[in-house]
Design an enzyme around this catalytic site. Structure first.
Site, PDB file in Angstrom:
ATOM      1  N   CYS A  31       0.864  -1.185  -0.254  1.00 55.98           N
ATOM      2  CA  CYS A  31      -0.035  -0.105   0.077  1.00 55.98           C
ATOM      3  C   CYS A  31       0.794   1.386  -0.118  1.00 55.98           C
ATOM      4  O   CYS A  31       1.636   1.328   0.971  1.00 55.98           O
ATOM      5  CB  CYS A  31      -1.063   0.025   1.207  1.00 55.98           C
ATOM      6  SG  CYS A  31      -1.850   1.534   1.182  1.00 55.98           S
TER       7      CYS A  31
ATOM      8  N   VAL B 110      -6.434   1.104   5.989  1.00 56.32           N
ATOM      9  CA  VAL B 110      -5.238   1.061   6.238  1.00 56.32           C
ATOM     10  C   VAL B 110      -4.673   2.545   5.553  1.00 56.32           C
ATOM     11  O   VAL B 110      -5.369   2.822   4.275  1.00 56.32           O
ATOM     12  CB  VAL B 110      -4.499  -0.145   5.920  1.00 56.32           C
ATOM     13  CG1 VAL B 110      -4.970  -1.267   6.811  1.00 56.32           C
ATOM     14  CG2 VAL B 110      -4.449  -0.517   4.495  1.00 56.32           C
TER      15      VAL B 110
END
Length: 208
Positions: free
Chosen positions: A19, A59
């Site tokens: 990510c 997240v």
């Protein structure tokens, strides 16, 4: 088992292995040498305790005792204030505001294109690559004058730009020769111990 934020003994970061937003936070943590438990979320199913902690169940999410924070830039600024050494924002208000503005522009102009870059629409992906390539080429001369982005010291702007630069080959973005200064900056940044530490095994594979 769900552990309430107030009962967590150490700082915890919920992250994804590749990510871009999570990498920014991991880079700040590494550069500051902050002790943290990193919980890597796999797949699309979020852990039950993360869903309870964050209204978005997304997240990166940081839990520090009874405090729960989400959104990468907010987390990064909190960490810089909570652990002031080494500082990743200038002391004076004007310079701090400028760095925060640079970070905002990177998010707005480049990070917002991530869905197009990884999506299935080839035309949208090509346009996103073109925008990022041209934008990076425009700022490249800055690095002939400064060691880091608009600064002689590492800041949150570098912690935002670096993870994006690391992924350029994966996004099929090749910088032109005019961006040589930016490429040299990338090499300096990637060679830092903090940057190396911030990488997950999956992220390391992006450049092999």
């Amino acid at each position: 088992m769900v552990i309430s934020a107030s009962r967590r003994p150490v700082m915890t970061l919920y992250s994804r292995a590749t990510c871009l937003q999570s990498h920014r936070v991991r880079l700040v943590l590494a550069e500051k040498g902050i002790s943290v438990d990193i919980f890597n979320v796999n797949g699309d199913v979020m852990p039950e305790d993360l869903s309870d902690l964050s209204p978005y169940g997304a997240v990166p999410t940081l839990v520090d005792r009874d405090l729960v924070l989400y959104h990468a830039q907010i987390i990064m600024e909190y960490l810089d204030e909570r652990y002031p050494h080494p500082p990743l924002l200038p002391v004076d208000p004007v310079s701090r505001a400028r760095i925060k503005l640079y970070v905002h522009r990177m998010e707005k102009d480049w990070y917002s294109l991530l869905p197009d870059l990884i999506g299935e629409d080839g035309k949208a992906a090509a346009q996103a690559r073109k925008i990022i390539r041209e934008g990076l080429t425009v700022i490249a001369p800055v690095f002939d004058q400064k060691t880091f982005f608009m600064s002689e010291d590492l800041t949150l702007a570098d912690c935002t730009l670096g993870p994006l630069l690391w992924r350029l080959p994966n996004f099929d973005i090749e910088l032109p020769s005019q961006a040589k200064a930016l490429q040299k900056y990338s090499e300096r940044l990637f060679a830092r111990a903090g940057f190396k530490q911030s990488l997950t095994p999956a992220e390391k594979e992006l450049r092999r």
